[in-house]
Design a protein around this motif. Structure first.
Motif, PDB file in Angstrom:
ATOM      1  N   UNK A  90      -2.847 -19.088 -40.072  1.00 14.34           N
ATOM      2  CA  UNK A  90      -3.646 -18.407 -39.058  1.00 14.34           C
ATOM      3  C   UNK A  90      -3.081 -18.438 -37.652  1.00 14.34           C
ATOM      4  N   UNK A  91      -1.967 -19.124 -37.458  1.00 16.68           N
ATOM      5  CA  UNK A  91      -1.403 -19.196 -36.106  1.00 16.68           C
ATOM      6  C   UNK A  91       0.034 -18.665 -36.141  1.00 16.68           C
ATOM      7  N   UNK A  92       0.338 -17.650 -35.319  1.00 18.50           N
ATOM      8  CA  UNK A  92       1.711 -17.128 -35.321  1.00 18.50           C
ATOM      9  C   UNK A  92       2.726 -18.250 -35.068  1.00 18.50           C
ATOM     10  N   UNK A  93       3.832 -18.172 -35.763  1.00 20.33           N
ATOM     11  CA  UNK A  93       4.827 -19.252 -35.697  1.00 20.33           C
ATOM     12  C   UNK A  93       5.277 -19.524 -34.267  1.00 20.33           C
ATOM     13  N   UNK A  94       5.314 -18.492 -33.420  1.00 21.83           N
ATOM     14  CA  UNK A  94       5.820 -18.657 -32.054  1.00 21.83           C
ATOM     15  C   UNK A  94       4.875 -19.466 -31.169  1.00 21.83           C
ATOM     16  N   UNK A  95       3.647 -19.626 -31.625  1.00 17.65           N
ATOM     17  CA  UNK A  95       2.727 -20.454 -30.833  1.00 17.65           C
ATOM     18  C   UNK A  95       2.131 -21.558 -31.677  1.00 17.65           C
ATOM     19  N   UNK A 150       3.820 -10.339 -29.267  1.00 20.28           N
ATOM     20  CA  UNK A 150       3.274  -9.942 -30.572  1.00 20.28           C
ATOM     21  C   UNK A 150       2.115 -10.849 -31.000  1.00 20.28           C
ATOM     22  N   UNK A 151       2.009 -12.011 -30.350  1.00 18.23           N
ATOM     23  CA  UNK A 151       0.873 -12.887 -30.701  1.00 18.23           C
ATOM     24  C   UNK A 151      -0.451 -12.254 -30.273  1.00 18.23           C
ATOM     25  N   UNK A 152      -0.367 -11.332 -29.307  1.00 19.05           N
ATOM     26  CA  UNK A 152      -1.575 -10.586 -28.923  1.00 19.05           C
ATOM     27  C   UNK A 152      -1.936  -9.634 -30.058  1.00 19.05           C
ATOM     28  N   UNK A 153      -0.935  -8.945 -30.577  1.00 15.30           N
ATOM     29  CA  UNK A 153      -1.175  -8.011 -31.683  1.00 15.30           C
ATOM     30  C   UNK A 153      -1.666  -8.747 -32.933  1.00 15.30           C
ATOM     31  N   UNK A 165      -5.446 -13.440 -26.199  1.00 15.32           N
ATOM     32  CA  UNK A 165      -6.147 -12.289 -25.617  1.00 15.32           C
ATOM     33  C   UNK A 165      -5.218 -11.373 -24.838  1.00 15.32           C
ATOM     34  N   UNK A 166      -4.204 -11.949 -24.226  1.00 19.28           N
ATOM     35  CA  UNK A 166      -3.264 -11.113 -23.473  1.00 19.28           C
ATOM     36  C   UNK A 166      -1.898 -11.799 -23.458  1.00 19.28           C
ATOM     37  N   UNK A 167      -0.923 -11.142 -22.827  1.00 21.56           N
ATOM     38  CA  UNK A 167       0.435 -11.704 -22.881  1.00 21.56           C
ATOM     39  C   UNK A 167       0.527 -13.019 -22.120  1.00 21.56           C
ATOM     40  N   UNK A 168      -0.297 -13.176 -21.090  1.00 22.23           N
ATOM     41  CA  UNK A 168      -0.274 -14.453 -20.363  1.00 22.23           C
ATOM     42  C   UNK A 168      -0.720 -15.575 -21.306  1.00 22.23           C
ATOM     43  N   UNK A 169      -1.792 -15.322 -22.028  1.00 25.95           N
ATOM     44  CA  UNK A 169      -2.282 -16.349 -22.969  1.00 25.95           C
ATOM     45  C   UNK A 169      -1.223 -16.615 -24.040  1.00 25.95           C
ATOM     46  N   UNK A 170      -0.530 -15.551 -24.457  1.00 19.80           N
ATOM     47  CA  UNK A 170       0.518 -15.719 -25.473  1.00 19.80           C
ATOM     48  C   UNK A 170       1.663 -16.561 -24.912  1.00 19.80           C
ATOM     49  N   UNK A 171       2.018 -16.299 -23.656  1.00 19.12           N
ATOM     50  CA  UNK A 171       3.105 -17.069 -23.036  1.00 19.12           C
ATOM     51  C   UNK A 171       2.708 -18.542 -22.947  1.00 19.12           C
TER      52      UNK A 171
END
Ligand code: NOJ
Length: 750
Positions: free
Chosen positions: A267-272, A300-303, A308-314
């Motif tokens: 359930x969690x993208x590998x990048x995060x 892509x973690x947003x997708x 929620x957004x790219x900042x959160x993904x970063x």
């Protein structure tokens, strides 16, 4: 103004300090870090602005040979502004020197760039695709191939390869199977180690070594439905026992970088994914190198629906200790805001910059940023005869003879006329496979060129393509049939296009594309004996061919030396000895079909309906894992274990006698499997533990020894404890995963 001058003096001071500090010994960073380098980095960090730090964490593609969507064409501007510390997809001594010059001469601190590239199976001298390299079952040779690739790449300005890809996969629909060592965790681990050794050597400061990357972390090969980038949903036990061991092996060998995968895990993208990246990679394994994302995988973690957004993904990526952002430029754009908001800390940023700069030091880039961009060395190194020789050796050893009825092969020198047909008969592009780096089609020896290099004066070769890869036109059939009818042998080279495997090349069917099978049938119906040459980046479902065509040679994509390697095999100058590192399904609906499966409570019984099988297709694969024929035959006898009871501190000595019972000298890959009969959690019916590729003269017998340590038999119990349990272990030794001699012993814990 004064501030700027002060800054200049500090920079000069720090840089001078760096130059004059004594030369450091290169220690395997896999184990220890060099305190002198750390000291230099700490000094540098004191004068770096936030933006400069984020620049080091940013990797962007040059527009030279992009390997994904090009999102920005201002990569040179980013470098100029100190906002990119690495460039990928740029190569060539001249070009990399020009780009390096921008970083060194036009930025405030002059920190050199790191150049990365997908050097997957060769740089300019193209080796067989990794799946084929694994079919050699010769890790020492593949280490040498990787060494060659590193030497060529390093002479062309490349510092870092995005290889080895160590994703175990049991699904041939997944195009990236071409880049892996196949379906088995042990095979992938052995080849991961060999490739890391080959690329990185024993000293990254040497001019013929480059950084390696273990990718794609983790479980990317378990994509549902074999569809690239798709969801992965596997148990932690399977993750740890099947998908992680090759990554751990790469790190044990000192690999300096890891690349995250596109998929999610649990359930969690590998990048995060903090479980994968923090708990396992950093905390359990103690990885000290740096982690790069895959292409734009932070946004892509947003997708994915995980941020929620790219900042959160970063933020997610940084909290998972992901050091370098490939191609998305979101670290650069979003981390300053996150820092202000207190969602991340400058310490986190410093830590990642430290890890990245460390490798630049190791490569010697701070001593001489241009040391890898030397046109003279590039010219001397590229495509040298030794490299071509190694490429030929790997290509020959990778070939797997799938069928050879009535010893149709090898072909006699007295044959008068050979028709060479099919889309791959005289093609110089597709045999290079996917990920060709700086490979060029004009360097490829095509099948026909190779045959011409080896035929005797008595033989004439006639050729027409006759059929295309995917185009369904049958216009060329008639002429091809006539040529075949009028020849003594028809060699038909069929298969996939290079880019039908690799990234974004999943298939829902595994048949020969287009009308190639129909073509094959028409040639077969001429009555002229047919030798089928199969070139593809994955196992194909060639059930009809196996039932009808007398000789089938699996030639994968063999790279620059394709034609010479196949010709040597066809004319018997080289006796094929490669074996499949992956199971070939008889029907695509069997997938996933792999040797390392569980027994179930109702294993297949052809005479009893209520057992695990298909009612409309065979349950057994077309060719099992480890399978491959030779022009000779090998017999196995006398499987011996030196003890009946093994305790945890002891080692089991297994020996078997292998005889070359035929008339040709030949190679055999002797394979050792074990099976744990009963345990608190069920175990697979076979697990590969070791193998040896040996060469035997006709009539020669040898004893092959294996040593099995109980630690190799460990597994995760239901509480996820990694250890041993007492019980009966079967030992299976043989020529493939099916045809084995069997013995057993008791594992007794004190
Ligand atoms: C995406 C691929 O998944 C990865 O393997 C490759 O290294 C990068 N693109 C860079 O080309």
């Amino acid at each position: 103004m004064i501030k700027q001058k002060q800054m200049y003096i500090i920079t000069l001071f720090v840089l001078t300090l760096m130059w004059i500090l004594p030369a450091f010994p290169i220690i395997n960073a896999g184990v220890e870090q060099d305190p002198e380098i750390i000291e230099k980095i700490d000094s540098l960090l004191t004068i770096m602005s936030l933006e400069e730090k984020l620049g080091q964490m940013t990797l962007v593609s040059s527009s030279f040979t992009p390997t994904g969507p090009v999102l920005r064409d201002d990569f040179k501007q980013l470098v100029r502004e100190g906002k990119a510390g690495g460039i990928f997809n740029a190569f060539g001594a001249e070009y990399t020197r020009q780009l390096q010059q921008i970083a060194v001469e036009e930025t405030r601190l002059g920190i050199p760039l790191l150049f990365g590239l997908d050097v997957i199976h060769g740089y300019r001298t193209i080796f067989p695709i990794p799946l084929a390299e694994a079919a050699t079952w010769d890790p020492d040779l593949i280490e040498k191939a990787s060494e060659t690739a590193a030497a060529e790449a390093a002479a062309s300005g490349v510092h870092w390869t995005f290889a080895p890809m160590v994703d175990v996969t049991r699904d041939p629909r997944w195009g990236r199977i071409a880049e892996s060592a196949g379906e088995d965790p042990f095979m992938n681990s052995v080849f991961a180690r060999a490739r890391v050794r080959g690329f990185q050597g024993d000293d990254l400061n040497k001019l013929n070594t480059i950084l390696a990357t273990a990718k794609h972390y983790a479980a990317y090969g378990a994509a549902e439905g074999g569809r690239d980038y798709n969801t992965v949903d596997i148990s932690e036990r399977v993750l740890r026992e099947v998908y992680l061991p090759p990554f751990k092996a790469a790190w044990d060998e000192g690999v300096r970088t890891f690349m995250t995968a596109f998929n999610e895990y649990d359930g969690v993208p590998a990048t995060g994914n903090r479980f994968l990246l923090n708990s396992i990679l950093r905390d359990e394994w103690g990885f000290t190198g740096f982690v790069v994302t895959d292409y734009t995988s932070i946004p892509e973690m947003v997708t994915h629906g995980a941020a929620v957004d790219t900042a959160a993904a970063a933020a997610m990526a940084l909290h998972a200790n992901v050091d370098m952002d490939m191609q998305a430029v979101v670290y650069l754009e979003k981390l300053p805001g996150l820092l202000k908001e207190g969602r991340i800390s400058e310490k986190q940023i410093d830590n990642t910059v430290r890890r990245i700069l460390y490798t630049k030091f190791e490569l010697g880039l701070f001593d001489d940023p241009y040391r890898y961009s030397d046109t003279g060395r590039e010219e001397e190194t590229i495509l040298n005869q030794d490299f071509l020789g190694t490429a030929l050796e790997v290509a020959k050893k990778a070939i797997v003879l799938l069928k050879n009825e009535d010893q149709l092969l090898p072909l006699s020198d007295d044959i008068e006329k050979i028709a060479v047909l099919g889309p791959l008969a005289d093609d110089n592009f597709h045999p290079l496979g996917s990920w060709r780096a700086a490979g060029r089609r004009e360097d490829t020896v095509t099948l026909i060129q190779g045959l011409n290099n080896y035929i005797s004066d008595k033989t004439e070769i006639v050729h027409i393509r006759g059929v295309d890869f995917r185009d369904t036109s049958k216009e060329g059939f008639k002429e091809a049939v006539e040529l075949a009818r009028d020849s003594d042998i028809a060699i038909v080279a069929v298969g996939e296009e290079a880019d039908m495997s690799g990234e974004a090349a999943s298939r829902a069917t595994l048949i020969l594309p287009g009308v190639q099978e129909e073509f094959l049938k028409e040639i077969y119906e001429t009555g002229t004996p047919v030798v089928m040459i199969l070139m593809a980046g994955r196992p194909l479902q060639i059930t009809w061919a196996n039932d009808n065509i007398p000789a089938i040679v699996n030639a994968w994509f063999l790279g620059t030396q394709t034609g010479n390697a196949i010709a040597e095999v066809l004319f018997g100058h080289y006796n094929p000895g490669g074996k499949l590192p992956v199971t070939y399904p008889a029907e695509v609906g069997q997938v996933p079909v792999y040797y390392y499966h569980k027994n179930t409570g109702r294993p297949k019984d052809p005479d009893y309906r209520f057992t695990s099988k298909y009612i409309d297709a065979p349950t057994s694969p077309l060719y099992p894992f480890g399978y491959g024929l030779s022009y000779t035959t090998f017999s196995y006898d006398d499987l011996k274990l030196d003890k009946n009871v093994l305790t945890p501190d002891d080692t089991l000595h297994i020996s078997v006698s292998v005889t070359n019972a035929g008339k040709f000298e030949g190679d055999e890959v002797v394979q050792l499997y074990t099976r744990t009969l009963a345990a608190s959690v069920t175990r697979p019916v076979k697990e590969l533990r070791d193998f040896k590729r040996i060469t035997l003269a006709p009539g020669e017998t040898t004893t092959v020894d294996f040593f099995l340590h109980p630690s190799q038999l460990r597994f995760y119990d239901s509480g996820m404890n990694y250890g041993l349990e007492s019980g009966t272990i079967k030992v299976l030794v043989g020529t493939n995963s099916i045809d084995v001699l069997v013995a057993e012993f008791e594992l007794e814990l004190k």
